[in-house]
Each structure stands twice: as structure tokens, then as C-alpha cells.
Design a protein around this motif. Structure first.
Motif, short mmCIF file in Angstrom:
data_model
loop_
_atom_site.label_atom_id
_atom_site.label_comp_id
_atom_site.label_asym_id
_atom_site.label_seq_id
_atom_site.Cartn_x
_atom_site.Cartn_y
_atom_site.Cartn_z
N ASN A 55 0.80 -1.23 0.00
CA ASN A 55 0.00 0.00 0.00
C ASN A 55 0.83 1.27 0.00
O ASN A 55 0.33 2.34 0.32
N ASN A 76 -3.55 7.24 -4.45
CA ASN A 76 -4.72 6.74 -3.73
C ASN A 76 -5.94 6.69 -4.62
O ASN A 76 -6.89 5.96 -4.36
N ARG B 58 -1.64 4.04 0.30
CA ARG B 58 -2.96 3.78 -0.27
C ARG B 58 -3.84 3.11 0.78
O ARG B 58 -3.37 2.46 1.71
N ALA B 60 -6.33 0.46 2.33
CA ALA B 60 -6.53 -0.98 2.11
C ALA B 60 -7.99 -1.25 1.77
O ALA B 60 -8.30 -2.01 0.88
#
Lengths: 143, 181, 1223
Positions: A55, A76, B58, B60
Motif C-alpha cells: 500500500n 490513492n 494507499r 486498504a
């Protein structure tokens, strides 16, 4: 040197692609960028393989070939920033900082009220800015 | 990051925009006016989310994204965090802000409010005032929807301001808006 | 020590399993041999790995060798010590003894001697030959064994076990196994321990000059080998990894230069999977190994172990990275290596890896993502080898045959040329080949794209090969490039070559001929063909792999190999879900298919590629590949596909093609569309023809109205395009009925490129609001269809933000409403029998009546005078005034009157034949409105196509000017009567009476017999609206009998009227226009003669009850009295009975008794009689009571009381009283 930078939308549609080879062979760079999406998909879909960078926006080296390297960055909002460079010893930190700047530029570009989300970025100032970022990347490599 | 503007200007702009749309451009069709305002909010939210997620890993899952909206995003936009986040675990989230910044300066005429509460049918000026307020709320709704959508959570956002200045924003993420060009 | 290398190698290869030595003390081996060997390989054992953790290994291979065997004898101790790994891991001592003393004296010492060597791991197997029946012997054996145990077992370790030749105990073999395993474990630990100490020692002095890698290698590999023998492959692998690491750390050390290797024949074939490829002794070099071979060797060992561990995936992973890194290393040493050695090695390496990994790979057991990974690596290997292979092919001149696709270009143009120290020169006797190449080059012209698209072909080389080659020839001066260019421009090797060259730097032109003039051929710069030939020649020297040689030998072979590699890569990528890689390679395959003429396969693959690119919107790439697809489709005569390809080509960003190319696409499309297709297909041009409602508010129509809809159609065609017809479907946006209504427009439209405005006329639609649905139509014979909304609806420029399709309604059809109203200006009191104006107020309700036609249909008793013109005037005459004709009751409304309220006057005449009657003032009868009422039916057709109509019937009442009543005011004794005639005006207009004549009926005459003028002259007499006037006539009774008796007197009134038609009655219209002329109004009056000589008197007796009620019986009574005898007319009334008759208005009364009958009345004067009739009043109010008439008696002889008609009051029925009215 950086051969090509690209912005790819969340539907894998190209939003911006600039090649710095000088020659009119941008098409092959399109191809490289497009294929690198395979790797990004894989990284995102089963992040086990890139567990360390789970991530993280910076996806690191997408694939090494003998002759060029492709680095990726996934925001994102599922927008991919991709960079193709031909110099084979690249410091990770440099790439990270490059992407940070690149992302900032992108955000400013899409914050333009006249920019249509999901459409290609056609702002000159953006491409100029990207150009300078690319150059500076070259410099940071040199010194 | 970037330049800042006085909050009063923001208020002014929003109020002006709302009044312009709802009284000048589409005075006859309030629904269209609402849609326009919501659309503007959508774009703003879209872009803000792009900006405010810049320096972070980012998300999850959806919940993380929503939390981001409640904490950082809200702080960036409204200088405070969401006070309460509820979910029914079936895709509906309710964001509650007990002191919604853009409504702090709005007050309905207490007398009118009183008599509307007295009289069950509220044909008086109160719900015109309420209507005005709800008009003001289409913009933040759009912002939330834009932000969430851009984070990959297409949803429908409404607003509930039963007791000012508290305000609830139910976000329904079940219905999938497929963005096709 | 390094010189033991050879021996080490041989030993290592000779022994491949653990050795267990058998010390056969008392010749038992033959008898026990098979029993023991049946236990091998060792089912299971628990050994310690290098971290000293117990590990279970199974099927441990081992071998029993007698100590007397030659293999174990005759070894020098230090050898033993050096190659310890091959020494026995355990010693089994086989003994047998029946006699205790013998054991004590002989056996025991001997055993002691054997086992004293502490190095050994040993145990004793006591074999008893005793037959179980012979219990003596068994007992003995037991005893001896017990003794044995006492002597040789220790507390911590059992070293004995007993084997019974006849029927051994069940647990013997397990016991044996355990002991064996134990021994092996101990030995292994001991030896590993030992080796590691050695290695440690060695490692400490690693960076000292005396360091010798070979020793390290031997030790390390010994350990590895031991582990391998012990089935501890993991550990072995780890040893090798460490070894490799250490190598790359030490071998890389600067200082003494080592040569790299790879110069031997056959080195070009990668040996990275074949450890026994070369003797280590061959590759050793003073104290180390040659990198080229050694690295491959290490990798081979690792791969072997990995395969044993069943991890082909890891082999592939390591292999791929190894190949890449190694190819870098090769690049470093390139100028020491043969020409293109690196490329060849990589190819062979990849192929070898592929072969072995696939053979070892057994799918199924792996998790899907592992599997994908594996396939991905396969794909990578394939494509890597593919690239290198293409490079080689290019070098020997097959470059023209390689598709210049983005993929290939990306692969090749970033791949640097091989850098041999000097470029291979041309061998002297190769002119033939050169010519051949020349020919090949000349024949193979760069394939031009379909639609003759001019594209700069993508480069397949990092820099121009020609220059590269010539530059690398040491003696060639750069100046000669220029002539080379001229010499080269016409050898047909593609335009890109020299253009690129000149574009690279034009300074070549300036720096001409600086070099020495070249006389002999070998200094002349080589032409491209020569370069090819030279390259091919030296490549053949490099390549030893016959397969590869073969595939480079000819074009066909090349293509075969190329296809194989590409397919392999593509398939594996597909399996690994790298769809983009896979599909792109499919494109390459397609290109090859195309070259070979297998068009349909090519088309299939191309379609996949196009689908991928267009799906993700990579138009630049799509633009590259789509024309090829189109070409295939054209060749295959797949019209549908070809059409859609053309459409897609056209709908790509216009920047991607030149205008003339796009025009060509269009012309192709049009050609097909107009040519007759076998299977015409609907064409979806959504991307090409988009449409949206024109800016501004939606078109609003009233219900049932047709309209004209303006739609903006945006055409993406480069040229004008002719649409044979055009239909647009509207869909009700939120209408209940989801009817989509196509609007056809038959005529052909010509779309300019860009924006067009198209107007469609709309049939009447149902009420509701409509949005644009789809646009369909025809190009040539071809149906096309477009759903494309351009978001460019200017009004909704911010709709895209909400990602909504612009559902802006373009048409609103209002629900039905009155569009016009027609009322009567004046509806009452017009003059009967006169030509009168009737005014209609026509009021359009914000709807234009343009071209409206009014039908006027006069009902019975009414006649429209068509001879006159209709007058239409605006509400105030300023708005306009016009006279229009009327035919057949139709009036066309003038245009100016279409939007304003107008009054339409038309002349009518109401006919009423029967003459008006005056009434006596006593009985109040007004003429009923009804008989003056006339109906006029109106119908107005209007709207753009007279589609709207309005109907109404209006009632107009006509009336006589006057209502006339007469009254006998006075009666003088001389018989002159004063007759008063009262005239009541019934119109809203002033009437003036100019003259009045009264023609009297019989029995009357004017007093002034001379003429019949009225007695006074006050004419004209003006009667204002609804007021009365009276005229007196003096008349006297006459006795003159006339033969034609006239019943009524007629009053003739000459009068004029001054009225306004907007108010009511007015002067009748005349043909000659002027209005006020005299009219005559006749009215009939009935005069009664007064009673002169009464002989009978009839008296109406008052009712018994004071008031009458509806439905109550009442007796009506009359008294008849004879006043005198009639002298005249005896016949009639001198009889003594009279006939009576009761007359009652049937609507008022019901007569219950006899209506008619005779009653006797004596002829004597004064005789009287009473008649009673029972009646029921039917209506309440003032009504005339029934009257009694005596028909036989002349009117003039009856005096009535009361004299005239009178009224009685009838009350309504009491609510309580119930009654019935008989039918």
C-alpha cells in the motif's frame, strides 16, 4: 536519463505521456508504459509479492530489463504515474523524490477547474513543469 | 501547502453561489439548481481528495478511506474532525458533525421555528429557511461524494440537518455508479 | 591442495550414496546379505541439518560394502581425511558364536580390536544359527548374546542386536534401522563439524594473499555433497549459495587479472544447467576458477538441488535473474569474446532454462499465483531469447522481415549493438553472398501500410547499423561515411536509414573526404549488404548449436523459430494473466501470419490487440495496429468488420492521421455503403456522429401539435457525408409510457465536418417531456445508428462533473388545454325576421390561430346571408378591421387576427312564419323565450396543420320588437269603445313608431268612418328600451256583415330602430348598406264584442273553501239564470234545456266531473239552475279557473260575472299530505 513519463488513469487509460528521446519513436514508449500496467495490476491485486511496499504509493521498479527500467507510482485515486529511464544505476531515493514532485504537479494540473476529470491532461504549464522535474532528476543523478 | 484564503471569503462565495443558482439561474427548477451545486461540489471534492491523499499510503479498504475523510480530509476542509461515524456494515456510513462549520452562522428565526413546531403543517417561513439551508448543504454533499468516488467508493450522499448546527451526512455506497466514458 | 581437484571431481562423481561398511567376522555376509540390502534405501532416519536441528529424511540411499572390499582398502590416510565424505558412515560387525569360552577367548578380543577405532561408528549384529527346536543351542546362543551385550553395550548406548537366522524377532529390523540411522547421524555430525572448522579456518585468511579459492571450494562442496548424499538438499543448496557469494566477493577482487573464459568451442551454448559440462580442472586458473564456467557450474548445482527439492519455479526465478546479470558480465568481457557471443549465450540459456523448468514443472500442486508467477517467468525467458534472436537476425540482414512494431522497436532500439573489438570484416570470397544479400535487400521493400498511411517506421536499431559497423572497423576514417551515404542511398535499405543518418548530424556532410583516399576494397566502408554477410559469416563461427545455426540459416527457418519463440512468450504471458504482454505479442504473431498469407488468423489476433488498446483508450497504439486489421478484413472480404474498422479509424483522434488518410477511410466506408453488400450490417457510428439538442430551452408544443425540432449533429468525418435519411428517436424522459418515438426525415442530409444543425419535423406527440434517444439512418444502403451524446450540450456545460448522460429534455409536449375561446358578443333580443348581425368574440389563449378556418352552421329557423361580407374587427378597431367573404359557412381568419382577440360579425336572419299575437292585458301571457331561440354551431380549425379544432354551439334568441297587449278601457253607452293597445319594447334599442294602422275584425269599425287613420297624430313615437307605450283606438260595433268574416284585427306598425349590434337588436342590414328604413310589424289582436242584450247570465260562485290546494278536490259552481226570453233565434235558446261545456287548461286543472252536458232550464224568465263540476288543481299559483261555456247561446247574449277572465290562487300542497296525480 529519463526517457518517458506518463500518467495513466484509474481505468488504465493514458492521461498524459511525454517522451524525452527527441526522436519520433514515442510509440514504443507508449508500448512500454502500457505493458508495465500488467505489473502494476499484479502488484496491486496480490500484494503478497510486494509485501514490503504494501500500500505504499511508490511501487518501485516495475521491471528490470537489460536496457531500461520502469518505475511505477500508484496514487490513492488509482492513478498511475510511470517513469521509464535508461540509466541503469538509479538511486531509489531519487526516484521517490521525482515521483513526489511529479505527483504534486499532477495534482495541481487536475485541480484546474477547466480540467475534465478522466480526460487527457493538455495543460502546457503542466508539461513544462514535468519537463523541469525530469531535467532536475537528471541533474541529481549527475552530481 | 499552497495559498490560503480567508474563511469569510469561502462563506461568501458559497452563499453567493447557492443564491445565484437557486434564485437567479434556476429559480423555477430548484432540483436542477441543487444538481448543479452538487456537481460543483463533486468536482471540488474530486480534486481536494486528489490533493489531500498525496503524502499517504494507499487505503486498504473502504473503511480506511472513510476514516480518512472523517479525520484528515474533514480537518483540512472544515478545521475539525467528524464527531461521529456510524455504519450499518451494509455499505451505509453516517458522518455526523455536531458543529458543522458552514452552518454555524446560519440561524432560523426562532419564532418561526417555534410556530412551525407548534403547527404540524409547516407552510410558514421556517421550511423556506430550511430549504435555503439544505441548498447550502448540497455543496458539501457534493464534496463528500466527489472525494469518496475518487477514492474508489461511488456513493450517494445526502444531508440531514434536523438540529442545527449539527449535521449528518449519510453516505450510501451500495449503489454502484459505473463511470463509463 | 588444488591439485586434488581432479581426484575430488572423479570421487565425487563416482560415489553417489552413503557407504556402510560390513565387518564380517564370522563369514555371515552371504547368508544375511539380501536380508540387509532389502532394508535399503533406509526408510526413514532422523538427521541433523547444518543448524543441528533434527530433520526427518526418507529413502536415504546407502550401500553396504565389506571392509575387505577393494574400494575401502588402499587409501592413504590423508586422502581419507580429505575426501572423508566418501568414507563409511557406519560399520556393522557381524558375529556368531555358540560357545561361551570361544567367545571369551577369541571373539571378544577381536571385536575389541575392531571397535577400538573411535573414528568409526559401529554396532554389532549377533547372528544365532541355532534352530529353535534345538533349545540347547538356543539357550547357548542366548547366553553368549547376553554376554556380548554385557561387554559391548554401554549405559548410554545399545550397540548390539541379535539376529535369528531361523525366524528373526519381529522388532529386529526396526532395531537395525534405528542403530544404522543413529550411526549415520553421528558420523554426519562429526564430519560436518570437522569440515566447518576447516572452512572457518580458511575463511579467516580469506583476504590474505595466500588465500586459495579452490581449497575453499573443495571443502565447501564436500559439505554440500555430504548433505546432498544425506538427502539434506536444503542444506546443500545453502552451501552452494554461500559458495557463490564467496566467489563473487573474492573473484571480483582487483589485482591479478584473470581471464574470463568462454572462448572454447561450444561455450556459446549456455551450460547453466549442466554441472558436468566441463572438468573443473579445465576451468581452474592458478588459485581460482574462470568466471564464465564457474558461475554456470554453481548455478547448475543449485538448479539440480532445486529440482530435487521440486522447485522449478525457483529455478526459473533464479535462472532469469542469472541470465540477465550474466549477460551484463558477458557484455563487460565482450571484446574478449567471439562476435555476438553474448546474444547467442542468452538465447541458449533461456531455451535451456525453459526446457528443463517445463519438464520438471508439474502443475496442479501449486497455488494459482505461484503458477502465474511461473508462467510469467517462462514468458520473460521466451521474450528475452526472442529479442536476442531478433537482434541476431537483424545483424544478418533479416531486419527487413521483422515487423517494425512498437513492441519490437521498444525491445530492439534500446538494445545496444554488440561491441566486438573490431567489426567482422568481409571474407574475400564472399562476393556471391553479398550479391545474394543485395538482391534480398532490394526485393524486400518496407511493407507499406494499408490506406497508404505514411508513417515514420519505428527503428529496430539503437543507431544505424551501417555506421556502427564501419566505425568499429579500426582503420576506417569517419569521413568516408559521406560517400557511403551516397553509395547507400540507392541500395534500397529503407528510407529511414539515410534520413536518420542525416538527421543524426548533418555535419557528416561537411566533414567530407578528410580521410585517406581508399584504394583497396577492404578499406572501403562496407555497404549494408556486406555488413550483413560479414556478420553472418562470423556469427556462424560463433554459434555451435546446430539448431540455432539452422534457424539463422534461412529466412524460413528464422521465421519458424521467431514464431515459436513469440508464441511461447505470448502463451505463457496469457497464462500468467499479463494480458497486455500476451496480446501485444499476439499482434506480432499476427504480423507473421499476415506475411505468410494466413490472413484469417492474423485478423483474429489483430482483433484481440485492437480490442485491448481501444478498451483502455490507447489510441496512439491503436492507430498503429488498426489499419493492419482493416487490411486483413478487406482481404478476407469481411465487409462488416472492415466497415467497423473504418469507423473506428475515423473516430480516433483526428491528430493521429493525416487528413487525406482519414478521407481515404471515409471514401472506403462510403464506397462499401453504396456498393451492394451481401450482408448489410447495421453500423454503429456513435463515436463518429454525435448529436445533442440545440442550446437554449426545450421546444414546447401544445398537445396534438406537430413541430419542428432542431438537433445539432456533430460529424467526425473529414469530408462531407451524405445521409440518405435520418431518424431520431425520442424517449419520454419520465413519461409513464416508455414509448420511443422515431422521427423520420426522408430527405437526404449532407453533414459538413463538425457542427451541423438539422431540423426534423415532429408529428404530434403525447404530452410529456422527451430526451434524445438514438440517431439512426442510412448511408448508402447501410443502416447506421448512433447513441453518441456529445457532452458538449452548451447549456449543460457542467453536467460532466456528475458523470450523467446529458438528459436535457429537448421537447416538452404540454398536456391538453383550451387554446381558444369563442363566445357570442350579443346573444339575445335580436330582431326576428330581420337581417341581423351576430358577433362572435374569438379569443386565442396564447396560441396562434394562424390560418384558422371557422365553420358556421346555422340551425333551423336561421339563415346566414352569404351575400354579405363578414366583418372582422379587433377588440379595439385599431388592431384591424377587415371584411371577408363567407362561402358555405366557412370563414378564413385573416393573419392579423391570429393572435389578438377579434369579433367576427356575420349577418343572419331568423325566420318565424306565424304572425305575432297580441294578448288581452287581463291574462298575463308573455311570449316564451324558447320559440325565439336559434342555434348556431361553430367549428374552428386552426393550428399549424389545422390539427387543432374548437367546437361550440351558441344560442341566440330573436324576438319581435314589441309585446302588444290590448285593454278595453271604456265603453260608452252609445256603443263606442276605447281600445288601448300597449306596446312594450323587447329589444335593447330605441324604437320609434312612425305609423300604426289597425284593421279591425268583423263587428267592429273605426268611429271615424271616413278613413282608418288613428285618431291622434303624435308620431313618430319613440320607445326607449324595455319601456312601454300605448295607443288608443276608438272603435264602435258595426253590424255590417261581410261575406269573408275576418277573425282578428291586425295592427300594422311602421317603425324604425336605432340600435347597436354590440348591444343587441339593431337596424337590419340591407344590400345597399344604409341601415335605418322603416319596418313593418304586424300583430294580430282578438277583440271581443261586449254583451249587448243578455238573456242568460252565468255567475261563477265563490269556492266553498277559502283556499285551494294542489291536489285537493274542489267544486267549481256556476249559476245560470235566464234573464229574458230571447225574441230572436228561437230555435237556439227557447228550448227548456241548455248545453254546457267546461273548459279548463289541462295543464292546470283536472276535471273530475262531466265536462259537457245538457241541463234543463225552463224557458220562463228568471228560472235559474246551478252547475257543479269537481276539479283538482294541478299547479299552484294564480291560474285561470275553469270556464263554463254555453255553445248554443250566442256570445253576445251571455253576460258573465266576472266579466273577463279572472284568476284564483292555488296554494302548493301541504307537505304532509300525500297525493297522487293520475296519469
Amino acid at each position: 536519463m529519463i526517457v518517458c513519463v506518463a500518467v495513466v488513469g484509474h481505468q488504465n487509460n493514458p492521461l498524459y505521456l511525454e517522451s524525452f528521446t527527441g526522436g519520433d519513436d514515442a510509440l514504443k514508449l507508449h508500448h512500454i508504459v502500457h505493458c508495465s500496467l500488467d505489473v502494476i495490476d499484479e502488484r496491486v491485486n496480490n500484494p503478497k509479492r510486494s509485501a514490503s511496499t504494501l500500500n505504499e504509493t511508490f511501487l518501485g521498479l516495475l521491471y528490470p530489463t537489460e536496457n531500461y527500467k520502469v518505475y511505477g507510482y500508484l496514487t490513492n485515486t488509482k492513478v498511475k504515474l510511470i517513469m521509464v529511464t535508461t540509466d541503469l544505476d538509479v538511486k531509489d531515493a531519487d526516484v521517490r523524490s521525482f515521483f513526489r514532485k511529479f505527483h504534486a504537479a499532477y495534482v495541481d494540473a487536475v485541480s484546474n477547474p477547466f480540467h475534465v476529470p478522466g480526460k487527457k491532461i493538455t495543460s502546457n504549464s503542466f508539461s513544462e513543469r514535468v519537463g523541469t522535474i525530469v531535467k532536475s532528476f537528471g541533474h541529481s543523478m549527475s552530481l | 501547502m499552497g495559498r490560503e484564503v480567508a474563511e469569510s471569503c469561502i462563506d461568501g462565495v458559497i452563499i453567493e453561489m447557492v443564491s445565484a443558482y437557486s434564485t437567479r439561474f434556476y429559480s423555477s427548477k430548484p432540483d436542477v439548481a441543487a444538481r448543479r451545486i452538487e456537481a460543483i461540489g463533486y468536482q471540488v471534492g474530486h480534486q481536494l481528495s486528489e490533493r489531500y491523499t498525496m503524502e499517504r499510503p494507499r487505503f486498504a479498504d473502504h473503511l480506511e478511506a472513510i476514516k480518512f475523510i472523517c479525520k484528515d480530509f474533514w480537518t483540512e476542509v472544515f478545521k475539525k474532525q467528524i464527531d461521529n461515524l456510524k455504519t450499518n456494515h451494509r455499505g451505509t456510513f453516517v458522518l455526523q458533525d455536531n458543529h458543522f462549520r458552514w452552518l454555524t452562522r446560519i440561524s432560523l428565526d426562532p419564532a418561526v421555528v417555534a410556530n412551525t413546531e407548534a403547527a404540524s403543517e409547516g407552510e410558514s417561513g421556517a421550511d423556506s429557511g430550511a430549504q435555503m439551508t439544505s441548498m447550502l448543504l448540497y455543496f458539501p454533499c457534493g464534496i463528500i461524494r466527489g472525494a469518496l468516488t475518487n477514492l474508489g467508493i461511488p456513493c450517494a450522499v445526502s444531508a440531514d440537518m434536523s438540529n442545527l448546527p449539527a449535521c449528518k451526512f449519510p453516505c450510501d455506497t451500495r449503489q454502484l455508479v459505473v463511470l463509463v466514458f | 591442495m588444488a591439485n586434488y581437484l581432479a581426484q575430488f571431481q572423479s570421487i565425487k562423481s563416482s560415489c553417489d550414496r552413503l557407504v556402510v561398511s560390513i565387518e564380517d567376522v564370522s563369514d555371515l555376509w552371504p547368508s544375511i546379505k539380501e536380508g540387509l540390502e532389502a532394508r535399503l534405501p533406509l526408510k526413514k532416519a532422523t538427521l541433523n541439518n547444518r543448524t543441528r536441528n533434527p530433520v526427518h529424511v526418507e529413502n536415504l540411499p546407502a550401500e553396504f560394502i565389506l571392509t575387505t572390499d577393494a574400494r575401502l582398502r588402499s587409501r592413504f590416510p590423508q586422502e581419507q581425511y580429505l575426501f572423508w565424505f566418501r568414507e563409511p558412515y557406519a560399520t556393522i560387525v557381524l558375529v556368531s558364536c555358540e560357545d561361551l569360552d570361544e567367545f571369551k577367548t577369541i571373539l571378544k578380543p577381536r571385536l575389541k580390536l575392531i571397535v577400538q577405532n573411535e573414528e568409526k561408528e559401529w554396532f554389532i549384529v549377533f547372528v544365532s544359527k541355532a534352530d529353535p527346536s534345538n533349545d540347547q543351542a538356543t539357550k547357548m546362543a542366548k547366553k553368549v548374546y547376553a554376554r556380548l551385550e554385557v561387554d559391548f553395550n554401554t549405559k548410554k548406548r545399545e550397540r548390539c542386536c541379535k539376529y535369528d537366522l531361523h525366524g528373526p524377532e519381529a522388532n529386529f529390523w526396526e532395531d537395525l534401522d534405528l542403530k544404522l540411522a543413529e550411526c549415520i547421524r553421528n558420523t554426519l555430525d562429526k564430519r560436518v563439524q570437522f569440515y566447518e572448522d576447516e572452512i572457518r579456518k580458511l575463511t579467516e585468511q580469506r583476504f590474505m594473499p595466500i588465500w586459495n579459492f579452490c581449497n575453499f571450494f573443495i571443502l565447501k562442496e564436500s559439505v554440500a555433497f555430504m548433505f546432498e548424499m544425506a538427502n539434506l538438499h536444503e542444506d546443500a543448496l545453502r552451501e552452494y549459495d554461500e559458495l557463490e557469494l564467496c566467489y563473487s566477493e573474492t573473484a571480483g577482487t582487483p589485482g591479478k587479472h584473470r581471464d574470463f573464459g568462454g572462448i572454447d568451442n561450444g561455450d556459446d551454448q549456455a551450460a547453466l544447467l549442466n554441472p558436468g559440462f566441463k572438468q573443473l580442472t579445465l576451468i581452474v586458473q592458478d588459485d581460482c576458477f574462470r568466471e564464465f564456467e564457474f558461475r554456470q557450474y554453481i548455478f547448475a548445482c543449485q538448479a539440480k538441488l532445486l529440482f530435487k527439492l521440486g522447485r522449478p519455479l525457483e529455478v526459473a526465478t533464479r535462472g532469469h535473474s542469472f541470465v540477465i546479470s550474466f549477460s551484463k558480465i558477458l557484455a563487460m568481457h565482450e571484446n574478449a569474446l567471439p562476435f555476438c557471443f553474448r546474444e547467442v549465450w542468452v538465447i541458449t540459456a533461456c531455451l535451456a532454462l525453459l526446457k528443463s523448468t517445463t519438464s520438471h514443472y508439474d502443475g496442479g500442486v501449486m497455488s494459482p499465483d505461484i503458477e502465474r508467477e511461473f508462467y510469467r517467468l517462462q514468458g520473460d525467458l521466451y521474450s528475452l531469447s526472442r529479442v536476442k534472436f531478433m537482434r541476431l537476425a537483424y545483424l544478418i540482414g533479416f531486419g527487413h522481415e521483422i515487423e517494425k512494431s512498437p513492441a519490437n522497436s521498444a525491445a530492439l532500439s534500446m538494445l545496444p549493438w554488440p561491441k566486438p573489438p573490431i567489426w567482422p570484416a568481409l571474407s574475400p570470397d564472399s562476393s556471391a553472398d553479398v550479391l545474394a544479400k543485395e538482391k534480398m535487400i532490394l526485393q524486400s521493400k518496407p511493407r507499406e501500410k494499408h490506406f497508404n498511411i505514411q508513417r515514420k517506421v519505428l527503428p529496430l536499431e539503437p543507431s544505424l547499423l551501417l555506421r556502427e559497423a564501419n566505425r568499429r572497423r579500426a582503420f576506417l576514417s569517419v569521413g568516408n561515411i559521406s560517400e557511403l551515404v551516397e553509395g547507400h542511398a540507392n541500395d534500397g535499405s529503407g528510407p529511414d536509414a539515410n534520413s536518420r543518418l542525416t538527421s543524426k548530424n548533418p555535419s557528416y556532410m561537411s566533414r567530407t573526404f578528410s580521410g585517406p583516399t581508399i584504394s583497396e576494397s577492404r578499406d572501403r566502408p562496407m555497404t549494408l549488404s556486406e555488413v550483413y554477410v560479414a556478420a553472418e559469416y562470423s556469427l556462424k563461427l560463433t554459434v555451435s548449436d546446430p539448431d540455432l545455426l539452422n534457424s539463422l540459416s534461412s529466412l524460413e527457418e528464422f521465421e519458424k523459430k521467431y514464431m515459436e519463440l513469440t508464441k511461447g512468450a505470448a502463451d505463457n504471458y496469457h497464462k500468467s494473466w499479463w494480458k497486455r504482454h500476451g496480446v501485444v505479442l499476439d499482434g506480432e504473431i499476427a504480423a507473421l501470419h499476415f506475411k505468410k498469407g494466413e490472413i484469417d488468423q492474423a485478423a483474429k489476433s489483430y482483433e484481440k490487440v485492437c480490442a485491448l488498446y481501444s478498451g483502455e483508450g490507447w489510441h496512439e497504439l491503436l492507430a498503429e495496429i488498426l489499419p493492419n486489421l482493416a487490411e486483413c478484413q478487406k482481404i478476407l472480404n469481411d465487409e462488416a468488420g472492415y466497415l467497423s474498422s473504418c469507423v473506428r479509424l475515423l473516430s480516433l483522434d483526428s491528430g493521429l492521421f493525416l487528413t487525406k488518410e482519414r478521407q481515404l477511410f471515409q471514401s472506403e466506408l462510403v464506397r462499401l455503403a453504396h456498393g451492394e453488400m451481401k450482408h448489410p450490417v447495421p453500423l454503429d457510428v456513435s463515436s463518429l456522429i454525435t448529436f445533442y439538442g440545440t442550446a437554449g430551452p426545450a421546444l414546447e408544443l401544445c398537445d396534438g401539435d406537430p413541430g419542428v425540432l432542431r438537433v445539432t449533429v456533430w460529424s467526425g468525418f473529414p469530408d462531407e457525408i451524405v445521409l440518405e435519411n435520418l431518424n431520431l428517436t425520442l424517449s419520454a424522459s419520465f413519461g409513464a409510457d416508455e414509448g420511443v418515438k422515431p422521427i423520420k426525415s426522408a430527405e437526404k442530409h449532407v453533414l459538413k465536418p463538425g457542427k451541423n444543425i438539422i431540423t426534423l419535423d415532429l408529428p404530434p406527440q403525447k404530452p410529456g417531456s422527451y430526451v434524445l434517444g438514438a440517431l439512426t439512418g442510412q448511408i448508402g444502403h447501410l443502416q447506421f445508428r448512433s447513441h453518441g451524446f456529445s457532452k458538449a450540450g452548451p447549456a449543460d456545460s457542467d453536467d460532466f462533473m456528475s458523470y450523467e448522460k446529458p438528459t436535457r429534455p429537448v421537447l416538452k409536449v404540454l398536456s391538453p388545454r383550451p387554446l381558444v375561446d369563442i363566445t357570442c358578443a350579443v346573444s339575445s333580443a335580436l330582431l326576428m325576421n330581420e337581417l341581423q348581425w351576430i358577433g362572435l368574440i374569438i379569443k386565442p389563449l396564447d396560441y396562434s390561430l394562424k390560418g384558422g378556418i371557422l365553420h358556421i352552421d346555422a340551425g333551423p329557423g336561421l339563415k346566414i346571408e352569404e351575400s354579405h361580407l363578414i366583418e372582422i374587427e379587433g377588440h379595439d378597431p385599431a388592431e384591424g378591421f377587415e371584411k371577408v367573404p363567407i362561402e358555405g359557412g366557412k370563414v378564413a381568419l385573416p393573419d392579423w387576427a391570429s393572435d389578438v382577440t377579434t369579433i367576427l360579425w356575420f349577418p343572419v336572419r331568423a325566420i318565424d312564419e306565424n304572425i305575432a299575437r297580441g294578448t288581452s292585458s287581463a291574462l298575463l301571457q308573455k311570449p316564451s323565450i324558447v320559440d325565439g331561440m336559434r342555434m348556431i354551431a361553430l367549428k374552428l380549425d386552426f393550428g399549424a396543420f389545422r390539427n387543432q379544432n374548437f367546437e361550440r354551439t351558441i344560442a341566440v334568441t330573436f324576438t319581435d320588437p314589441f309585446h302588444v297587449t290590448t285593454h278595453l278601457t271604456d265603453k260608452s253607452t252609445d256603443g263606442t269603445l276605447l281600445l288601448q293597445v300597449m306596446l312594450q319594447s323587447q329589444v335593447k334599442a330605441a324604437l320609434n313608431i312612425n305609423d300604426a294602422q289597425l284593421d279591425l275584425q268583423d263587428g267592429f269599425e273605426h268611429v271615424a268612418k271616413t278613413d282608418r287613420q288613428p285618431t291622434f297624430r303624435t308620431f313618430p313615437l319613440v320607445i326607449s328600451p324595455s319601456s312601454k307605450a300605448g295607443i288608443l283606438f276608438t272603435v264602435s260595433l258595426s253590424t255590417i256583415e261581410e261575406e269573408t268574416p275576418q277573425q282578428d284585427s291586425i295592427l300594422n306598425l311602421k317603425y324604425g330602430i336605432s340600435g347597436n349590434r354590440t348591444v343587441g337588436a339593431h337596424a337590419p342590414i340591407l344590400a345597399n348598406g344604409e341601415g335605418s328604413e322603416e319596418m313593418v310589424f304586424k300583430v294580430a289582436l282578438a277583440l271581443q264584442r261586449p254583451v249587448l242584450d243578455p238573456c242568460v247570465a252565468v255567475g261563477f260562485l265563490p269556492f266553498s273553501s277559502d283556499c285551494l290546494r294542489v291536489g285537493q278536490l274542489v267544486n267549481v259552481r256556476w249559476r245560470i239564470e235566464r234573464l229574458k226570453n230571447p225574441e230572436t233565434d228561437v230555435s237556439a235558446s227557447c228550448r227548456d234545456e241548455v248545453l254546457y261545456e267546461v273548459e279548463a287548461q289541462p295543464q292546470n286543472w283536472m276535471v273530475a266531473g262531466r265536462k259537457r252536458g245538457h241541463v234543463s232550464l225552463s224557458t220562463a224568465q228568471g228560472s235559474r239552475i246551478e252547475i257543479t263540476v269537481t276539479c283538482i288543481p294541478l299547479v299552484s299559483g294564480y291560474v285561470h279557473p275553469p270556464q263554463l261555456g254555453l255553445p248554443e247561446v250566442g256570445e253576445q247574449n251571455i253576460s258573465c260575472n266576472p266579466a273577463g277572465p279572472h284568476l284564483v290562487c292555488v296554494l302548493p300542497p301541504t307537505l304532509s299530505s300525500s297525493y297522487c296525480i293520475p296519469a
